[in-house]
Design a protein around this motif. Sequence first.
Motif, PDB file in Angstrom:
ATOM      1  N   MET A  69      39.190  41.454  22.232  1.00  0.00           N
ATOM      2  CA  MET A  69      38.804  41.832  20.493  1.00  0.00           C
ATOM      3  C   MET A  69      37.431  41.008  20.160  1.00  0.00           C
ATOM      4  O   MET A  69      36.252  41.074  19.856  1.00  0.00           O
ATOM      5  CB  MET A  69      39.254  42.084  19.654  1.00  0.00           C
ATOM      6  CG  MET A  69      38.758  42.612  18.149  1.00  0.00           C
ATOM      7  SD  MET A  69      38.615  41.299  17.125  1.00  0.00           S
ATOM      8  CE  MET A  69      40.168  40.506  16.652  1.00  0.00           C
ATOM      9  N   MET A  70      37.522  39.765  20.173  1.00  0.00           N
ATOM     10  CA  MET A  70      36.543  38.914  19.873  1.00  0.00           C
ATOM     11  C   MET A  70      35.532  38.497  20.339  1.00  0.00           C
ATOM     12  O   MET A  70      34.308  38.593  20.018  1.00  0.00           O
ATOM     13  CB  MET A  70      37.280  37.832  19.734  1.00  0.00           C
ATOM     14  CG  MET A  70      38.332  37.235  18.619  1.00  0.00           C
ATOM     15  SD  MET A  70      38.827  35.622  18.319  1.00  0.00           S
ATOM     16  CE  MET A  70      38.362  34.885  18.481  1.00  0.00           C
ATOM     17  N   GLU A  71      35.216  38.573  21.570  1.00  0.00           N
ATOM     18  CA  GLU A  71      34.293  38.848  22.695  1.00  0.00           C
ATOM     19  C   GLU A  71      34.103  40.327  22.675  1.00  0.00           C
ATOM     20  O   GLU A  71      32.570  40.275  21.919  1.00  0.00           O
ATOM     21  CB  GLU A  71      34.970  39.034  24.264  1.00  0.00           C
ATOM     22  CG  GLU A  71      34.116  38.247  25.139  1.00  0.00           C
ATOM     23  CD  GLU A  71      33.896  38.459  27.038  1.00  0.00           C
ATOM     24  OE1 GLU A  71      35.328  38.683  26.829  1.00  0.00           O
ATOM     25  OE2 GLU A  71      33.807  38.373  27.283  1.00  0.00           O
ATOM     26  N   ARG A  72      34.723  41.350  22.387  1.00  0.00           N
ATOM     27  CA  ARG A  72      33.966  42.394  22.917  1.00  0.00           C
ATOM     28  C   ARG A  72      32.663  42.838  21.315  1.00  0.00           C
ATOM     29  O   ARG A  72      31.891  43.103  20.602  1.00  0.00           O
ATOM     30  CB  ARG A  72      34.696  43.567  22.318  1.00  0.00           C
ATOM     31  CG  ARG A  72      34.280  45.088  21.741  1.00  0.00           C
ATOM     32  CD  ARG A  72      35.355  46.284  22.089  1.00  0.00           C
ATOM     33  NE  ARG A  72      36.053  46.337  21.016  1.00  0.00           N
ATOM     34  CZ  ARG A  72      35.288  47.480  20.251  1.00  0.00           C
ATOM     35  NH1 ARG A  72      34.056  47.981  21.177  1.00  0.00           N
ATOM     36  NH2 ARG A  72      35.866  48.446  19.439  1.00  0.00           N
ATOM     37  N   ASN A  73      33.490  42.116  20.231  1.00  0.00           N
ATOM     38  CA  ASN A  73      32.928  42.192  19.074  1.00  0.00           C
ATOM     39  C   ASN A  73      31.626  40.516  18.253  1.00  0.00           C
ATOM     40  O   ASN A  73      30.662  40.533  17.521  1.00  0.00           O
ATOM     41  CB  ASN A  73      33.723  42.067  17.763  1.00  0.00           C
ATOM     42  CG  ASN A  73      34.414  42.671  17.721  1.00  0.00           C
ATOM     43  OD1 ASN A  73      34.257  43.956  17.610  1.00  0.00           O
ATOM     44  ND2 ASN A  73      35.486  43.184  16.818  1.00  0.00           N
TER      45      ASN A  73
ATOM     46  N   TYR B 113      26.570  40.535   9.591  1.00  0.00           N
ATOM     47  CA  TYR B 113      26.657  40.534  10.595  1.00  0.00           C
ATOM     48  C   TYR B 113      26.742  41.629  11.633  1.00  0.00           C
ATOM     49  O   TYR B 113      27.341  41.837  12.988  1.00  0.00           O
ATOM     50  CB  TYR B 113      27.551  39.361  11.289  1.00  0.00           C
ATOM     51  CG  TYR B 113      27.087  38.191  10.935  1.00  0.00           C
ATOM     52  CD1 TYR B 113      26.002  37.444  12.028  1.00  0.00           C
ATOM     53  CD2 TYR B 113      27.815  38.014   9.488  1.00  0.00           C
ATOM     54  CE1 TYR B 113      25.936  36.108  11.777  1.00  0.00           C
ATOM     55  CE2 TYR B 113      27.075  36.413   9.704  1.00  0.00           C
ATOM     56  CZ  TYR B 113      26.377  36.039  10.448  1.00  0.00           C
ATOM     57  OH  TYR B 113      26.312  34.480  10.953  1.00  0.00           O
ATOM     58  N   PHE B 114      26.839  43.074  10.915  1.00  0.00           N
ATOM     59  CA  PHE B 114      26.831  44.280  11.177  1.00  0.00           C
ATOM     60  C   PHE B 114      25.693  44.995  13.034  1.00  0.00           C
ATOM     61  O   PHE B 114      26.745  45.122  13.909  1.00  0.00           O
ATOM     62  CB  PHE B 114      26.426  45.347  10.122  1.00  0.00           C
ATOM     63  CG  PHE B 114      27.051  46.805  10.469  1.00  0.00           C
ATOM     64  CD1 PHE B 114      27.953  46.892   9.853  1.00  0.00           C
ATOM     65  CD2 PHE B 114      25.700  47.400  11.218  1.00  0.00           C
ATOM     66  CE1 PHE B 114      27.922  48.338   9.974  1.00  0.00           C
ATOM     67  CE2 PHE B 114      26.500  48.649  11.178  1.00  0.00           C
ATOM     68  CZ  PHE B 114      27.580  49.127  10.659  1.00  0.00           C
ATOM     69  N   SER B 119      25.759  45.240  18.522  1.00  0.00           N
ATOM     70  CA  SER B 119      24.922  45.439  20.125  1.00  0.00           C
ATOM     71  C   SER B 119      25.400  44.662  20.673  1.00  0.00           C
ATOM     72  O   SER B 119      25.674  44.529  21.824  1.00  0.00           O
ATOM     73  CB  SER B 119      23.658  44.302  19.736  1.00  0.00           C
ATOM     74  OG  SER B 119      23.566  43.089  18.662  1.00  0.00           O
ATOM     75  N   ALA B 120      26.744  43.974  20.469  1.00  0.00           N
ATOM     76  CA  ALA B 120      27.531  42.666  21.392  1.00  0.00           C
ATOM     77  C   ALA B 120      28.276  44.039  21.719  1.00  0.00           C
ATOM     78  O   ALA B 120      28.633  43.529  22.766  1.00  0.00           O
ATOM     79  CB  ALA B 120      28.544  41.648  20.152  1.00  0.00           C
ATOM     80  N   ARG B 122      27.583  46.979  22.509  1.00  0.00           N
ATOM     81  CA  ARG B 122      27.362  48.053  23.407  1.00  0.00           C
ATOM     82  C   ARG B 122      26.944  46.988  24.748  1.00  0.00           C
ATOM     83  O   ARG B 122      26.906  47.124  25.760  1.00  0.00           O
ATOM     84  CB  ARG B 122      25.286  48.159  23.070  1.00  0.00           C
ATOM     85  CG  ARG B 122      25.167  49.294  22.341  1.00  0.00           C
ATOM     86  CD  ARG B 122      23.992  50.000  21.640  1.00  0.00           C
ATOM     87  NE  ARG B 122      23.007  49.216  21.193  1.00  0.00           N
ATOM     88  CZ  ARG B 122      23.406  49.230  19.615  1.00  0.00           C
ATOM     89  NH1 ARG B 122      24.182  49.954  18.815  1.00  0.00           N
ATOM     90  NH2 ARG B 122      22.984  48.354  19.332  1.00  0.00           N
ATOM     91  N   ARG B 123      26.868  45.812  24.654  1.00  0.00           N
ATOM     92  CA  ARG B 123      26.438  44.998  25.547  1.00  0.00           C
ATOM     93  C   ARG B 123      27.651  44.506  26.575  1.00  0.00           C
ATOM     94  O   ARG B 123      27.731  44.905  27.649  1.00  0.00           O
ATOM     95  CB  ARG B 123      26.003  43.127  25.173  1.00  0.00           C
ATOM     96  CG  ARG B 123      24.490  42.462  25.240  1.00  0.00           C
ATOM     97  CD  ARG B 123      24.389  41.449  25.089  1.00  0.00           C
ATOM     98  NE  ARG B 123      24.976  40.823  23.989  1.00  0.00           N
ATOM     99  CZ  ARG B 123      24.812  40.622  22.552  1.00  0.00           C
ATOM    100  NH1 ARG B 123      24.087  41.317  22.079  1.00  0.00           N
ATOM    101  NH2 ARG B 123      25.647  39.870  21.845  1.00  0.00           N
ATOM    102  N   PHE B 124      28.968  44.932  25.557  1.00  0.00           N
ATOM    103  CA  PHE B 124      30.526  44.981  26.203  1.00  0.00           C
ATOM    104  C   PHE B 124      30.459  45.750  27.483  1.00  0.00           C
ATOM    105  O   PHE B 124      31.446  46.207  28.065  1.00  0.00           O
ATOM    106  CB  PHE B 124      31.162  44.295  24.858  1.00  0.00           C
ATOM    107  CG  PHE B 124      32.410  44.238  25.019  1.00  0.00           C
ATOM    108  CD1 PHE B 124      32.579  42.448  25.503  1.00  0.00           C
ATOM    109  CD2 PHE B 124      33.998  45.098  25.720  1.00  0.00           C
ATOM    110  CE1 PHE B 124      34.240  42.892  26.301  1.00  0.00           C
ATOM    111  CE2 PHE B 124      34.669  44.272  26.212  1.00  0.00           C
ATOM    112  CZ  PHE B 124      35.070  43.300  26.348  1.00  0.00           C
ATOM    113  N   GLY B 125      29.860  47.366  26.705  1.00  0.00           N
ATOM    114  CA  GLY B 125      30.030  48.310  26.903  1.00  0.00           C
ATOM    115  C   GLY B 125      31.486  49.151  25.957  1.00  0.00           C
ATOM    116  O   GLY B 125      32.685  49.583  26.163  1.00  0.00           O
ATOM    117  N   THR B 126      30.817  49.315  24.513  1.00  0.00           N
ATOM    118  CA  THR B 126      31.496  49.368  24.253  1.00  0.00           C
ATOM    119  C   THR B 126      32.886  48.934  23.529  1.00  0.00           C
ATOM    120  O   THR B 126      33.364  47.934  24.022  1.00  0.00           O
ATOM    121  CB  THR B 126      31.802  51.278  23.743  1.00  0.00           C
ATOM    122  OG1 THR B 126      33.870  51.093  24.610  1.00  0.00           O
ATOM    123  CG2 THR B 126      30.776  52.839  24.527  1.00  0.00           C
TER     124      THR B 126
END
Lengths: 126, 126
Positions: A69-73, B113-114, B119-120, B122-126
């Motif tokens: 979760m933290m990585e994703r965010n 940090y919204f 964008s993080a 999106r990089r992660f792939g939702t």
Amino acid sequence: MVTKELSDLSDEADLRRADSLAREIFSDVANKWALLIIEALGERTLRFSELRDEVEGISHKMLTQNLRMMERNGLAERKVHPTVPPRVDYTLTEPGRALRATVDLLCGWTHEYFGHIESARRRFGT
Amino acid sequence: MVTKELSDLSDEADLRRADSLAREIFSDVANKWALLIIEALGERTLRFSELRDEVEGISHKMLTQNLRMMERNGLAERKVHPTVPPRVDYTLTEPGRALRATVDLLCGWTHEYFGHIESARRRFGT
DNA sequence: CCGTATCCACCCAGATACTG
DNA sequence: CAGTATCTGGGTGGATACGG
């Protein structure tokens, strides 16, 4: 951004989406394990197993789940070392460190009002 | 305090109790509904039903549950007006207001940090 | 209006086992 | 060592109903 022709309607839609996203972020972050992990990481970078030892009582599963979760965010960065045995390091990103500042405050609050709370509970009857 | 003869052993015991109490307080407070209620209360005093409207999506049960917890920990004060229909007002105490300051910071963080987070993801792939 | 109790479906978190 | 998958029991929160 894309497809922004009908401003009135899509502005409202944007607000709703932003709102629901904000609430989602809030839910992600406002949970005990996430906050404890962030606090444990601090300025250091730790491996998975070190985090596991550091965050008392957390299970393997909860740890991976929250780290994902933290990585994703974008709160933490995950670095895999292709060695054997494998080694995976976790570090807070800049947003993560900013968040940590607020968590520190929360911890400070807990410490500062410890006595108040203890006696409040006694007044309440445990 | 009471019964403090064998200092070494009871000091350790005290530390353990203090620690477990701290973790309990942390768990109480580090949950989404509690934080949202605190944020909703702010400086105002609100009745139960107003809080219910203010904190979007909270159920009757969760609201009472968290309000009891907050009362027990001395974060909020509960004032019952013996009228008909009954009216119950909730206000943050000083410890509660201090806690709110940290919650405000968390909200500020979310807002700031919204974009990063979006964008993080999106990089992660939702 | 506010609070509590009961019921129940659902989710979640722990345990375990297996891969790389 | 780190990660994933599956299973399962117990906690959790919603719905509902009723009482003060």
